[in-house]
Design an enzyme around this catalytic site. Structure first.
Site, PDB file in Angstrom:
ATOM      1  N   ASP A 100       0.818  -1.212   0.000  1.00 24.61           N
ATOM      2  CA  ASP A 100       0.000   0.000   0.000  1.00 24.61           C
ATOM      3  C   ASP A 100       0.856   1.268   0.000  1.00 24.61           C
ATOM      4  O   ASP A 100       2.058   1.214   0.267  1.00 24.61           O
ATOM      5  CB  ASP A 100      -0.876   0.024   1.267  1.00 24.61           C
ATOM      6  N   TYR A 158       7.090  -9.963   7.141  1.00 27.38           N
ATOM      7  CA  TYR A 158       6.878  -8.533   7.335  1.00 27.38           C
ATOM      8  C   TYR A 158       7.450  -8.097   8.679  1.00 27.38           C
ATOM      9  O   TYR A 158       7.430  -8.870   9.653  1.00 27.38           O
ATOM     10  CB  TYR A 158       5.380  -8.200   7.328  1.00 27.38           C
TER      11      TYR A 158
END
Lengths: 250, 250
Positions: free
Chosen positions: A50, A108
């Site tokens: 994003d 992540y």
């Protein structure tokens, strides 16, 4: 395949969008300057990130007709790319390799900065949490994150995935006292839209005492995003590594 | 007096300038929102920093009529300041205190990032040096930096100071191998315009073998900027601390 690092601050995310500066558009422009083919060369990422989300180890593949050695691709692209994007590595892989479809895991990292005010040097590189936190509560909750679960309570609307079942192989939290930060890592076979950011927000609420320590077990059952509304900011999230079966060139 | 941190990337330096976003203008605007006085309240910094130069510990003073406790000044200003500037601390000081004139020392840090390409996350926060470096040569040169010298070879044109004699009390260099950086610190009674950035550039040339190890001794004698033309980029420079005789409130 190339390993790509980028500072997500000034990108409107990974995926190409008209009139926006995206990772895909900037990288494709550079790749096509290097390509000798007549056709436009498309690039394929391991997945989207994003707007504002960073990457140390995004993986991208594309097909070049040119006979350029891997290091030549690294040097050539870096000479054309803007300073907020860098090719860290390149490998020549077999035709069966696909950055998205042959990936079997992702890692992540999420950086949370503490303190009453946002450190000016961290505003784009951490999510800031100013409320009290008991890290021991988060450490107690972390094992609940690991395993195979239905993560429907942790998926943003807009997800087009049918199944919300994913497996998280490992999850950790550590405190960097020198830096006044809390750092999460999540390694799993795949993540839903905004899943990491929603899980981080829920874990911080556990650390703050707003949620019971083992609330994840209930959230897996209720499968309802309304039970888990907060999303940690994009600025703290880093795509650290994508896993492939590279020995078999896939 | 307040201790101010700022990310210098998006400031056109400290000093007020028409039609530019400067540290002084942004801070003065916030201070005047807080002030109950009719007259415009001016702020006074310990010294200017150039465009792109950062600060962890810039010191600024101003006179407020309001009877606000120090922590109220910190909270009030931070609620109005943009995210790239933060008040770290505030102290009520005597009228004799002056951020610039009663300062008796400053400490600067300079971060050099290594490697062939600029790390996307460091482009605004380090100076990048891609050429080979032998840090042992720099360590040998560092003692020459310390002491009282005429730094005329290390001052940018535009300096309006009459004397170029300054004293550096301490200078250090260390390697952060994990981070692939070299970090300099300089603590002195005052620094000339661009002095730290010119000294860093010369020290890197020593590390690269372009200059003899003890070239600083010659540069002090020749007093000629043409012998020392390079300037390390603003992005690596941090004003770390300003020293006062605070026990006497000066």
């Amino acid at each position: 395949m190339i390993t790509l690092a980028y500072d997500g601050t000034n990108f409107a995310g990974f995926q190409s969008q008209p009139n926006q500066r995206t990772v895909q558009d900037v990288l494709e422009k550079a790749v096509n300057k290097m390509s000798t083919a007549k056709e436009f060369v498309h690039i394929f990422g391991s997945g989207r990130t994003d707007a504002g989300v960073h990457a140390f180890g995004q993986i991208v593949h594309f097909d070049l007709e040119n006979d350029i050695p891997a290091q030549g691709i690294v040097n050539g692209l870096n000479s054309m790319l803007p300073l907020d994007m860098q090719v860290v590595d390149a490998k020549i892989v077999s035709k069966e390799f696909h950055a998205r479809f042959t990936a079997h895991g992702k890692r992540y990292m999420y950086r949370v900065s503490r303190g009453r005010f946002v450190d000016p040097f961290k505003r784009f590189y951490t999510g800031h949490y100013k409320y009290p936190l008991n890290i021991e509560l988060i450490k107690e909750a972390i094992p609940d994150v690991i395993g195979t679960h239905d993560y429907s309570s942790f998926v943003a609307s807009g997800s087009q995935t049918k199944s919300h079942v994913r497996t998280i192989y490992d999850a950790t939290v550590r405190e960097n006292l020198e830096n006044n930060e809390i750092i999460f890592e999540f390694y799993g076979n795949g993540f839903l839209y905004n899943q990491v950011r929603i899980m981080v927000a829920a874990l911080l609420e556990i650390g703050n005492g707003k949620r019971p320590v083992h609330d994840f077990l209930r959230l897996y059952e209720v499968k309802d995003r309304n039970e888990c509304r907060a999303t940690a900011p994009a600025s703290g999230l880093y795509l650290k590594k994508v896993y492939y079966d590279i020995e078999n060139n896939k």
